[in-house]
Design an enzyme around this catalytic site. Structure first.
Site, PDB file in Angstrom:
ATOM      1  CG  ASP A   1      -2.168   0.876   0.944  1.00 21.56           C
ATOM      2  OD1 ASP A   1      -2.092   1.743   0.048  1.00 21.56           O
ATOM      3  OD2 ASP A   1      -3.190   0.701   1.634  1.00 21.56           O
ATOM      4  CD1 TRP A   2       0.762   5.697  -3.434  1.00 16.91           C
ATOM      5  CD2 TRP A   2       0.157   3.544  -3.495  1.00 16.91           C
ATOM      6  NE1 TRP A   2       0.707   5.297  -4.759  1.00 16.91           N
ATOM      7  CE2 TRP A   2       0.350   3.988  -4.822  1.00 16.91           C
ATOM      8  CE3 TRP A   2      -0.192   2.201  -3.296  1.00 16.91           C
ATOM      9  CZ2 TRP A   2       0.170   3.159  -5.931  1.00 16.91           C
ATOM     10  CZ3 TRP A   2      -0.371   1.375  -4.395  1.00 16.91           C
ATOM     11  CH2 TRP A   2      -0.190   1.864  -5.689  1.00 16.91           C
TER      12      TRP A   2
END
Ligand code: BGC
Length: 736
Positions: free
Chosen positions: A268-269
């Site tokens: 995920d970022w």
């Protein structure tokens, strides 16, 4: 003349022949078998320098990772996800790029898709959203999300597929297949246990093994082993004291070990936090949020990623073996041979009629009719005189907001517009009633409007109408249905409860249309005539709502999660703060496997509306339950058959649901669990035989002791229900 024609014909046949040969050649070149793909990868990897390999393992911009131009290996382009393709984001910051050609079809959010209980609709949805992603030149679509609905406060529930692992599994598989049929990878997220937004970046989830395997992993497993998903996104939170994205147990042991996942794990970022962990615990491409390569002091901040320079240094010194990066590159190339290096993939399309039709079909199939006293709905468009539409959600654009799933829809028909169009012969009055204010991701702003005047104006409007449609609920702002924060209360926000109470006092001929991705408290429920759960429906919102209200479409959606009367009735909340939201460091899933209806049923707590519930404008009668045998072994399939008859006056679809219970078992079992469903369509008076076939092995529980799935011999009770709380037929089988 004749010779010229003959010549022409000959030339034409030759051309056709040549095309056929060429297409055979190119077909042979592009349609590589799995074996050929592996051979190609074997040839490519030795040609790559260490630096080129490492570069492929991390972002080069907000939504892309680098290719190797020297060898014609393209970049990978990603986009959110999951219910439409997000507008173009700037190369290196979160601003929108302002393109004029990136508007799309907004499909209904995944709670609505799940509520359709229709896997075929999920396939059509996947194909359509995949075509839009392909047209927008995306190689990975960042969705679908299958985190389990554990608490109604989770700000991202609207992006997921409800509280039941079986339902989520059955719906996620066709979605993935549909997307990937376009040569675009789906990216199932957020693996795993990202069931709240509060402290999502660091909260350490403590959950027992059985619960992990029975509740929180099955939909991911189905995505991998049955959906054949090519990529998966790791979650922000921790599990077992280690971040989920780089978690040894989740990634190495379960995902890549037990399930044999051969695709790409994308972070995920900003969810990776350590080079060794990222390198060794399964992460393949590191993406990020908190760097800004163009404006930060460094020339190129992406080089600082854990899987960039620090990874390179460890590989170079031999501290990490080169086979580690080779495995990542192999996975990335494998994904590429299915996507941007698959010359056979189509070109995609967007905003076409077919996609709008899919959006409308899924929206109408997912809307749930929850109450319908005195047949309030359908409303006759020919005879109804004055309708008051009250509430901010009648006009608020819901494709905006919500965090990363925000969309730039080519159009979004509001509930008010849809109602105005379909009920064109009636007088439609409209009043906002309240205003939520212009909020955005991460912050709440006080509204400018005078709330008191809006309130009074709504009451005045209510006095003038024959019937009232209150279109309220939540919205996509911070602390509502939105990423990055949870809801602060189970109640409806913006004083809606008080307003509704006053409106009903003036005119009890009132129905509520709830636009939300979550359950809410309903102190007014007994005093309204009808209630419709309308989710976030995307581009076709207003049309779909009008389809249902007018009876053009008979509602057939069923709730994909339970609605508790009050928050404390929900399992996670009944164990206090350590169970939700935790103490900011740790959180304990004390309810274990008793999530959603498993909790309500087992503990005999009556929910406001049970899982699987939804009304129709017609009635169904169930009968003649049969099983193909009376006794089974654990390797058999059980086939359950029964008849359903439409006893009403209009055609309609019914979701028949098979629940199984194991009354005598060495471990605690939930009162019952969904193991099969089938949605059927019946004309008035028509009767059909329904057959649901399920493997006996799916009745198993996960044994903590032996780390495996176990079916204990004995009696199993099979129930055919029209909701988790409404049993229609019951039978017993024996498993030996
Ligand atoms: C979200 C992901 C999303 C990513 C990229 C993250 O904050 O959790 O779901 O795909 O951002 O926008």
């Amino acid at each position: 003349m004749e010779t010229t024609n003959q010549n022409k014909l000959m030339k034409k046949s030759l051309f056709v022949l040549l095309l056929a040969i060429l297409s055979q050649i190119s077909f042979a070149q592009v349609q590589l078998s799995d074996e050929e793909i592996e051979q190609k990868i074997d040839e490519i990897i030795p040609q790559l320098s260490l630096r080129e390999k490492v570069d492929m393992c991390h972002a080069q911009s907000k939504f892309s990772s680098p290719g190797v131009p020297r060898l014609g290996i393209p970049e990978i382009w990603m986009s959110d996800g999951p219910h439409g393709v997000r507008a173009e984001i700037n190369w290196d910051n979160w601003g929108y790029a302002g393109w004029t050609n990136d508007s799309i079809t907004a499909f209904p959010a995944l709670t609505c898709l799940a509520a359709s209980f229709n896997p075929e609709a999920a396939l059509e949805y996947g194909v359509a959203v995949g075509e839009e992603a392909r047209y927008r030149k995306k190689d990975i679509l960042l969705g679908p999300g299958v985190n389990i609905y554990r608490t109604p406060l989770n700000g991202r529930n609207f992006e997921y597929m409800g509280e039941d692992p079986y339902l989520a599994s059955k719906m996620v598989i066709p979605y993935i297949k549909g997307v990937q049929s376009n040569g675009v990878s789906a990216c199932v997220k957020h693996y795993a246990l990202n069931n709240q937004e509060e402290w999502r970046g660091h909260i350490n989830v403590n959950v027992d093994d059985r619960t992990l395997h029975e509740i929180y992993l099955p939909a991911f497993k189905a995505a991998v082993t049955e959906g054949g998903v090519w990529s998966l996104m790791g979650a922000y939170n921790k599990y077992n004291g280690q971040h989920a994205t780089t978690n040894k147990v989740l990634m190495n042991d379960i995902l890549k070990g037990e399930w044999g996942f051969d695709g790409v794990v994308v972070s995920d970022w900003g969810s990776a936090h350590d080079t060794d962990e990222s390198a060794l615990n399964g992460l393949d491409i590191e993406m990020g949020s908190w760097t800004n390569g163009l404006t930060a002091s460094r020339d190129f901040a992406y080089s600082d990623y854990y899987l960039a320079d620090p990874f390179y240094a460890k590989l170079k010194s031999g501290e990490i073996a080169e086979s580690v990066v080779n495995d990542k590159v192999r996975r990335i190339l494998r994904l590429m041979f299915h996507t941007n290096m698959n010359m056979a993939r189509n070109f995609g399309c967007k905003n076409n009629k077919e996609h709008h039709d899919v959006a409308r079909k899924v929206a109408t199939e997912g809307i749930v009719l929850l109450k319908n006293e005195d047949n309030f709905f359908p409303i006759d468009p020919e005879t109804t005189k004055t309708i008051a539409v009250i509430g901010e959600n009648a006009t608020k654009m819901m494709t905006l907001g919500g965090g990363s799933s925000e969309l730039k829809a080519q159009y979004e028909i509001s509930p008010l517009e849809g109602i105005q169009k379909r009920f064109s012969k009636a007088t439609i009055l409209h009043s906002m009633g309240y205003s939520s204010g212009p909020s955005w991701y991460g912050s709440v702003v006080e509204p400018k409007e005078n709330q008191d005047s809006l309130y009074q104006a709504a009451l005045e409007t209510a006095k003038k109408a024959d019937l009232i449609l209150f279109v309220g609920g939540l919205n996509k702002d911070h602390h509502q249905d939105c990423e990055g924060g949870d809801r602060l209360s189970y109640d409806l926000p913006f004083n809606q409860n008080a307003l509704l109470k006053d409106i009903i006092n003036i005119n009890p001929n009132t129905a509520v249309i709830l636009v939300s991705g979550n359950a809410v408290a309903m102190p007014w429920l007994n005093n309204i005539k009808a209630l419709v759960q309308a989710w976030y429906l995307g581009s076709e919102t207003g049309n779909a709502i009008a389809d249902i209200l007018s009876g053009d479409v008979n509602p057939s959606g069923k709730l994909p999660f339970s609605f508790p009367v009050k928050l404390e009735d929900n399992a996670a909340h009944s164990f206090g703060e350590l169970s939700y939201p935790g103490d900011s460091i740790d959180e304990y899933y004390k309810e274990g496997i008793l999530v959603g209806y498993r909790w309500f049923d087992t503990k005999k707590i009556k929910p406001q509306f049970p899982f699987g519930y939804g009304l129709s404008y017609t009635n169904f009668e169930y009968g003649d339950l049969k099983t193909d045998k009376k006794a089974y072994t654990a390797d058999d399939n059980v086939t359950v058959s029964f008849t359903v008859k439409n006893t009403g006056k209009v055609a309609g679809s019914e979701v028949t649901q098979l629940y199984v219970s194991d009354p005598k078992c060495s471990v605690m079992r939930p009162a019952k669990e969904l193991k099969g469903f089938d949605k059927i369509m019946l004309q008035p008076g028509e009767s059909k035989e329904v057959s649901i076939s399920v493997p006996v092995s799916s009745f198993a529980f996960y044994s903590e002791e032996n780390h495996k799935w176990v079916v204990e011999p004995g009696k199993f009770i099979l129930q055919i229900n029209s909701s988790s709380a409404d049993n229609q037929l019951k039978g017993t089988i024996e498993v030996n």
